[in-house]
Design a protein around this motif. Sequence first.
Motif, short mmCIF file in Angstrom:
data_model
loop_
_atom_site.label_atom_id
_atom_site.label_comp_id
_atom_site.label_asym_id
_atom_site.label_seq_id
_atom_site.Cartn_x
_atom_site.Cartn_y
_atom_site.Cartn_z
N VAL A 82 0.87 -1.18 0.00
CA VAL A 82 0.00 0.00 0.00
C VAL A 82 0.90 1.22 0.00
O VAL A 82 1.67 1.44 0.95
N PHE A 83 0.79 2.03 -1.04
CA PHE A 83 1.71 3.14 -1.26
C PHE A 83 0.90 4.43 -1.40
O PHE A 83 -0.06 4.48 -2.17
N GLY A 84 1.25 5.47 -0.63
CA GLY A 84 0.44 6.68 -0.65
C GLY A 84 1.23 7.95 -0.56
O GLY A 84 2.43 7.96 -0.27
N SER A 85 0.53 9.07 -0.82
CA SER A 85 1.14 10.39 -0.73
C SER A 85 0.04 11.44 -0.73
O SER A 85 -1.15 11.13 -0.79
N VAL A 86 0.46 12.69 -0.67
CA VAL A 86 -0.47 13.81 -0.66
C VAL A 86 -1.11 13.95 -2.04
O VAL A 86 -0.43 13.90 -3.06
N GLY A 87 -2.42 14.14 -2.05
CA GLY A 87 -3.13 14.35 -3.30
C GLY A 87 -4.51 13.75 -3.28
O GLY A 87 -4.80 12.86 -2.46
N ALA A 88 -5.38 14.22 -4.16
CA ALA A 88 -6.75 13.73 -4.28
C ALA A 88 -6.93 13.04 -5.62
O ALA A 88 -6.50 13.56 -6.66
N LEU A 89 -7.59 11.90 -5.61
CA LEU A 89 -7.83 11.15 -6.85
C LEU A 89 -9.12 11.61 -7.50
O LEU A 89 -10.12 10.89 -7.57
N ARG A 90 -9.10 12.85 -7.94
CA ARG A 90 -10.23 13.42 -8.67
C ARG A 90 -9.67 14.43 -9.67
O ARG A 90 -8.56 14.93 -9.51
N GLY A 91 -10.47 14.73 -10.70
CA GLY A 91 -9.97 15.64 -11.73
C GLY A 91 -8.68 15.11 -12.34
O GLY A 91 -8.54 13.91 -12.61
N ASN A 123 0.05 7.55 -11.86
CA ASN A 123 1.23 7.50 -12.73
C ASN A 123 2.49 7.83 -11.95
O ASN A 123 3.54 7.20 -12.15
N TRP A 124 2.40 8.82 -11.06
CA TRP A 124 3.54 9.12 -10.19
C TRP A 124 3.85 7.92 -9.31
O TRP A 124 5.03 7.58 -9.11
N GLY A 125 2.82 7.29 -8.77
CA GLY A 125 3.03 6.15 -7.90
C GLY A 125 3.82 5.04 -8.58
O GLY A 125 4.70 4.42 -7.99
N ARG A 126 3.51 4.78 -9.84
CA ARG A 126 4.24 3.74 -10.57
C ARG A 126 5.71 4.12 -10.75
O ARG A 126 6.60 3.29 -10.59
N ARG A 127 5.94 5.40 -11.09
CA ARG A 127 7.33 5.84 -11.26
C ARG A 127 8.09 5.81 -9.94
O ARG A 127 9.25 5.39 -9.88
N ALA A 128 7.45 6.28 -8.88
CA ALA A 128 8.12 6.32 -7.58
C ALA A 128 8.43 4.92 -7.07
O ALA A 128 9.52 4.66 -6.55
N LEU A 129 7.49 3.99 -7.22
CA LEU A 129 7.75 2.62 -6.79
C LEU A 129 8.88 1.99 -7.60
O LEU A 129 9.70 1.25 -7.08
N ARG A 130 8.91 2.32 -8.90
CA ARG A 130 9.97 1.77 -9.75
C ARG A 130 11.34 2.26 -9.30
O ARG A 130 12.32 1.51 -9.35
N LYS A 131 11.42 3.51 -8.85
CA LYS A 131 12.70 4.03 -8.36
C LYS A 131 13.08 3.40 -7.02
O LYS A 131 14.24 3.09 -6.77
N LEU A 132 12.10 3.24 -6.15
CA LEU A 132 12.39 2.61 -4.85
C LEU A 132 12.73 1.13 -5.01
O LEU A 132 13.70 0.63 -4.44
N PHE A 133 11.90 0.43 -5.79
CA PHE A 133 12.01 -1.02 -5.92
C PHE A 133 11.94 -1.38 -7.41
O PHE A 133 10.85 -1.59 -7.95
N PRO A 134 13.08 -1.44 -8.10
CA PRO A 134 13.06 -1.76 -9.54
C PRO A 134 12.36 -3.07 -9.85
O PRO A 134 11.85 -3.25 -10.96
N GLN A 135 12.30 -3.99 -8.86
CA GLN A 135 11.64 -5.27 -9.09
C GLN A 135 10.15 -5.09 -9.36
O GLN A 135 9.48 -6.00 -9.88
N LEU A 136 9.60 -3.92 -8.98
CA LEU A 136 8.17 -3.69 -9.14
C LEU A 136 7.85 -2.87 -10.39
O LEU A 136 6.77 -2.27 -10.49
N ALA A 137 8.75 -2.85 -11.35
CA ALA A 137 8.58 -2.00 -12.54
C ALA A 137 7.28 -2.29 -13.27
O ALA A 137 6.66 -1.38 -13.83
N ASP A 138 6.85 -3.54 -13.29
CA ASP A 138 5.66 -3.90 -14.06
C ASP A 138 4.45 -4.18 -13.18
O ASP A 138 3.44 -4.72 -13.65
#
Length: 427
Positions: free
Chosen positions: A299-308, A316-331
């Motif tokens: 479960v990965f989170g940050s500041v922001g609202a999922l609307r608009g 999209n940011w979450g995917r990029r950030a997770l990929r930088k933290l854990f390259p194994q999770l790229a896909d």
Amino acid sequence: MKNDPRSHGLWECSAPLAPPTTRLSGDLTADVVVLGAGFTGLSAALHLAEAGASVVVLEGVEIGFGGSGRNVGLVNAGMWVMPDDLPGELGEVYGTRLLHLLGDAPSLVFELVEKHAIACEVERSGTLHCAVGAKGLAELQERARQWQARGAPVHLLNAEETAHKVGTSSYSGSLLDLRAGTIQPLGYSRGLAGAAIKAGARIFISSPVVDAEEADGGWRVRTHNGSVWAKWVIVATNAYTTHVWPQIRAELVHLPYFNLATKPLSANLRNIILPERQGVWDTNEILSSFRFDQQGRLVFGSVGALRGLGQSIHPNWGRRALRKLFPQLADIAFEYEWYGSIGMTSNNLPRFHRLARNVVSFSGYNGRGIAPGTTFGRTLAQLVLGYIQEADLPLPMTEPEPVRYRAVKEVYYEVGAQIAHAATARF
């Protein structure tokens, strides 16, 4: 909830069912009426009912509908404010009381979970506050010094130790707090409700309060289909306060926060990423957090609202950030996404208010709702029962003060998070 998959996401899909409740219909009498079925209101109701008081809880939507059912699930000790700064903010007496109370707050959560056999995926392996860069490490070094001077079981870890516990070399160090842990927050809310009902409390959902007035030496609180007369009123609506006692909402700036949950990870990945199952958040100004659920979802989170625009920018940011933290999770794909609002105060500390005669509240948890909310709920019960007086509380009684330019600040937080997340993957 309310047919919105972005309101509670994973937590609604994995929490045990809520105890049976109905809408209020007709007129009732009680010793205490509690507004809001979140951590604070349910803890107050449970402790009042266990002491023999007659309690009615009125919830506008469903149990855990507000921040109590949406948050990350980190059960942390203390607040954002540095321990040494609390006496300066609140005075020596209140500052010391609040430090002791909130330092021990996670233990109350875990005690209630055990006592009432609440199914909420509890993990008691601590939390990791992770440092980003030299500035973040310096902050954690000072925080560690201040807590350790008070005997707290916190440990400053270097970059290598942190990488071993987290599974990434992105952090310059971390602060491990062994008082803390994680829970499934909606499961915990529903479990508190079940325990309160078993103790004798009456909980009504889909019963928003439309007005309240003094009557016959107490208060008549009305919904669309009924009313409750009680001597005392506990207002536990926090960031989800509406038009009844709106001064609470007026002093809180809403900070939106979202969570994304992956599909369950393989056993190999779970042995590398957070192998001891701590919950994590970082020192960035726009922070991020992550933890596992018991099915192995990250479960990965940050500041922001999922609307608009945020509906696409933040995932999209979450995917990029997770990929930088854990390259194994790229896909890796996200199975769930949801968000809610955090009630922020001007000094990052909660507030105690006596809103009228025999009407009391705690609010403004600033993203630390689980342990403080549970503890302050018990404190309100003790106050109403006469076990303690206002002078014994961990916070001074204050008058609500509206935040200037509140609406502008809320737009700034939401749009600012979108801009930041559109431009960067954080590391």
